[in-house]
Design an enzyme around this catalytic site. Sequence first.
Site, PDB file in Angstrom:
ATOM      1  N   SER A 148       0.844  -1.209   0.000  1.00  0.00           N
ATOM      2  CA  SER A 148       0.000   0.000   0.000  1.00  0.00           C
ATOM      3  C   SER A 148       0.870   1.247   0.000  1.00  0.00           C
ATOM      4  CB  SER A 148      -0.878   0.021   1.250  1.00  0.00           C
ATOM      5  OG  SER A 148      -1.567   1.264   1.336  1.00  0.00           O
ATOM      6  N   TYR A 162      -2.089  -0.591  10.300  1.00  0.00           N
ATOM      7  CA  TYR A 162      -2.149  -0.895   8.861  1.00  0.00           C
ATOM      8  C   TYR A 162      -0.880  -0.414   8.161  1.00  0.00           C
ATOM      9  CZ  TYR A 162      -3.860  -0.948   4.035  1.00  0.00           C
ATOM     10  OH  TYR A 162      -4.008  -1.175   2.682  1.00  0.00           O
TER      11      TYR A 162
HETATM   12  N1  LIG Z   1      -8.649  -0.444  -1.953  1.00  0.00           N
HETATM   13  C1  LIG Z   1      -7.614   0.339  -1.797  1.00  0.00           C
HETATM   14  O1  LIG Z   1      -7.674   1.534  -2.046  1.00  0.00           O
HETATM   15  C2  LIG Z   1      -6.288  -0.226  -1.327  1.00  0.00           C
HETATM   16  C3  LIG Z   1      -5.187   0.644  -1.277  1.00  0.00           C
HETATM   17  C4  LIG Z   1      -3.960   0.131  -0.887  1.00  0.00           C
HETATM   18  C5  LIG Z   1      -3.816  -1.217  -0.611  1.00  0.00           C
HETATM   19  N2  LIG Z   1      -4.899  -2.037  -0.648  1.00  0.00           N
HETATM   20  C6  LIG Z   1      -4.682  -3.466  -0.353  1.00  0.00           C
HETATM   21  O2  LIG Z   1      -5.294  -4.254  -1.354  1.00  0.00           O
HETATM   22  C7  LIG Z   1      -5.682  -5.515  -0.797  1.00  0.00           C
HETATM   23  C8  LIG Z   1      -7.154  -5.760  -1.116  1.00  0.00           C
HETATM   24  O3  LIG Z   1      -7.905  -4.746  -0.478  1.00  0.00           O
HETATM   25  P1  LIG Z   1      -9.354  -4.293  -0.948  1.00  0.00           P
HETATM   26  O4  LIG Z   1      -9.383  -2.824  -0.856  1.00  0.00           O
HETATM   27  O5  LIG Z   1      -9.720  -4.965  -2.211  1.00  0.00           O
HETATM   28  O6  LIG Z   1     -10.192  -4.850   0.308  1.00  0.00           O
HETATM   29  P2  LIG Z   1     -11.570  -5.652   0.431  1.00  0.00           P
HETATM   30  O7  LIG Z   1     -12.551  -5.160  -0.562  1.00  0.00           O
HETATM   31  O8  LIG Z   1     -11.896  -5.577   1.873  1.00  0.00           O
HETATM   32  O9  LIG Z   1     -11.164  -7.138   0.039  1.00  0.00           O
HETATM   33  C9  LIG Z   1     -10.394  -7.927   0.899  1.00  0.00           C
HETATM   34  C10 LIG Z   1     -10.360  -9.358   0.372  1.00  0.00           C
HETATM   35  O10 LIG Z   1      -9.577 -10.157   1.275  1.00  0.00           O
HETATM   36  C11 LIG Z   1     -10.389 -11.238   1.781  1.00  0.00           C
HETATM   37  N3  LIG Z   1     -10.008 -11.474   3.170  1.00  0.00           N
HETATM   38  C12 LIG Z   1     -10.083 -10.611   4.215  1.00  0.00           C
HETATM   39  N4  LIG Z   1      -9.665 -11.199   5.344  1.00  0.00           N
HETATM   40  C13 LIG Z   1      -9.309 -12.468   5.008  1.00  0.00           C
HETATM   41  C14 LIG Z   1      -8.825 -13.586   5.752  1.00  0.00           C
HETATM   42  N5  LIG Z   1      -8.639 -13.532   7.081  1.00  0.00           N
HETATM   43  N6  LIG Z   1      -8.565 -14.744   5.082  1.00  0.00           N
HETATM   44  C15 LIG Z   1      -8.788 -14.821   3.745  1.00  0.00           C
HETATM   45  N7  LIG Z   1      -9.251 -13.811   2.988  1.00  0.00           N
HETATM   46  C16 LIG Z   1      -9.527 -12.647   3.628  1.00  0.00           C
HETATM   47  C17 LIG Z   1     -11.849 -10.749   1.617  1.00  0.00           C
HETATM   48  O11 LIG Z   1     -12.799 -11.802   1.477  1.00  0.00           O
HETATM   49  P3  LIG Z   1     -13.579 -12.480   2.749  1.00  0.00           P
HETATM   50  O12 LIG Z   1     -14.173 -11.371   3.539  1.00  0.00           O
HETATM   51  O13 LIG Z   1     -14.562 -13.409   2.105  1.00  0.00           O
HETATM   52  O14 LIG Z   1     -12.528 -13.234   3.492  1.00  0.00           O
HETATM   53  C18 LIG Z   1     -11.740  -9.991   0.291  1.00  0.00           C
HETATM   54  O15 LIG Z   1     -11.774 -10.891  -0.795  1.00  0.00           O
HETATM   55  C19 LIG Z   1      -5.387  -5.430   0.693  1.00  0.00           C
HETATM   56  O16 LIG Z   1      -4.150  -6.049   0.968  1.00  0.00           O
HETATM   57  C20 LIG Z   1      -5.298  -3.936   0.953  1.00  0.00           C
HETATM   58  O17 LIG Z   1      -4.508  -3.623   2.057  1.00  0.00           O
HETATM   59  C21 LIG Z   1      -6.137  -1.566  -0.987  1.00  0.00           C
END
Ligand SMILES: NC(=O)c1ccc[n+]([C@@H]2O[C@H](COP(=O)([O-])OP(=O)(O)OC[C@H]3O[C@@H](n4cnc5c(N)ncnc54)[C@H](OP(=O)(O)O)[C@@H]3O)[C@@H](O)[C@H]2O)c1
Length: 258
Positions: A148, A162
């Site tokens: 991130s 985080y």
């Molecule tokens: N969106 C952004 O702007 C952003 C920016 C920087 C970095 N990121 C990074 O990108 C990645 C994805 O984030 P996102 O924004 O797409 O978040 P999200 O919409 O909350 O998706 C998270 C995913 O991870 C799964 N997950 C969560 N906890 C888990 C666990 N204990 N075991 C297995 N699977 C799990 C969730 O599915 P279930 O709930 O079914 O488990 C979901 O598929 C993360 O690493 C986040 O830190 C995101």
Amino acid sequence: MNELFSVDGRTVLVTGGSRGIGLMIARGFVAAGAHVIISSRRAEACAAVAKELSAQGRCEAIPADLSHDEGARGLAAAVQDRVDKLDVLVNNAGATWGAPLEDYPESAFDKLWAINVKAVFRLTTALLPALRAAAGPDDPARVINIGSVDGLRVPAMEVYAYSATKAALHMMTRNLAHQLADERITVNAIAPGPFESKMMAFALDDPTIRAGIESQVPLGRIGRPDDMAGTAIYLASRAGAYLTGAVIPVDGGLTTHG
Ligand SMILES: NC(=O)c1ccc[n+]([C@@H]2O[C@H](COP(=O)([O-])OP(=O)(O)OC[C@H]3O[C@@H](n4cnc5c(N)ncnc54)[C@H](OP(=O)(O)O)[C@@H]3O)[C@@H](O)[C@H]2O)c1
């Protein structure tokens, strides 16, 4: 040139592939001809997404909870039961926690360390046999960690655990890259800026906060699915074969200031 960026026929595991950034990446790989396995905790959500993506190519689901070691080991075992080799591992599953400084709970550090850092280490090491089976001298196996921008610069929001875990993940990426280069396994990280997802909904669904975030991004917009899929596909293709230990900001220029 098409061949240089091809991921056709590659076997790819995307953790957290059921929604958000993981789904953007999974969808991109399926459309590009890869065999994609997605994983997340909720079996129904995973199965529904795998079914939807299967209309365009090859996608299957293996649910797992990565918040503890047995979950990561179980996923690695289930993947290695189904495929002989794994060309690309995308460690995307992650969680965040925001709270004011003096109320920031200790439990957030434990929860986020487990999923954002430990699970990546455990899953990657448990999948080494399948990654080694895919690794060749001119075409390494690939590990892509989703970090991130919050691990690169001080975040605007109060997400202390985080940002610390994401900085740790970036360092672990370099450490594993160094360690695994001899085995022809590359390890890189993508550090996304703001992308539409459940994790970001609290901010991006509010028009005022959204406009504030967009105004901070030099390129003036939130990231799109193609921005994320494109970088992951580049890293997984022959075009990305000579890159390891890199942390690539995909952030519209956010890390050029602040
Ligand atoms: N969106 C952004 O702007 C952003 C920016 C920087 C970095 N990121 C990074 O990108 C990645 C994805 O984030 P996102 O924004 O797409 O978040 P999200 O919409 O909350 O998706 C998270 C995913 O991870 C799964 N997950 C969560 N906890 C888990 C666990 N204990 N075991 C297995 N699977 C799990 C969730 O599915 P279930 O709930 O079914 O488990 C979901 O598929 C993360 O690493 C986040 O830190 C995101």
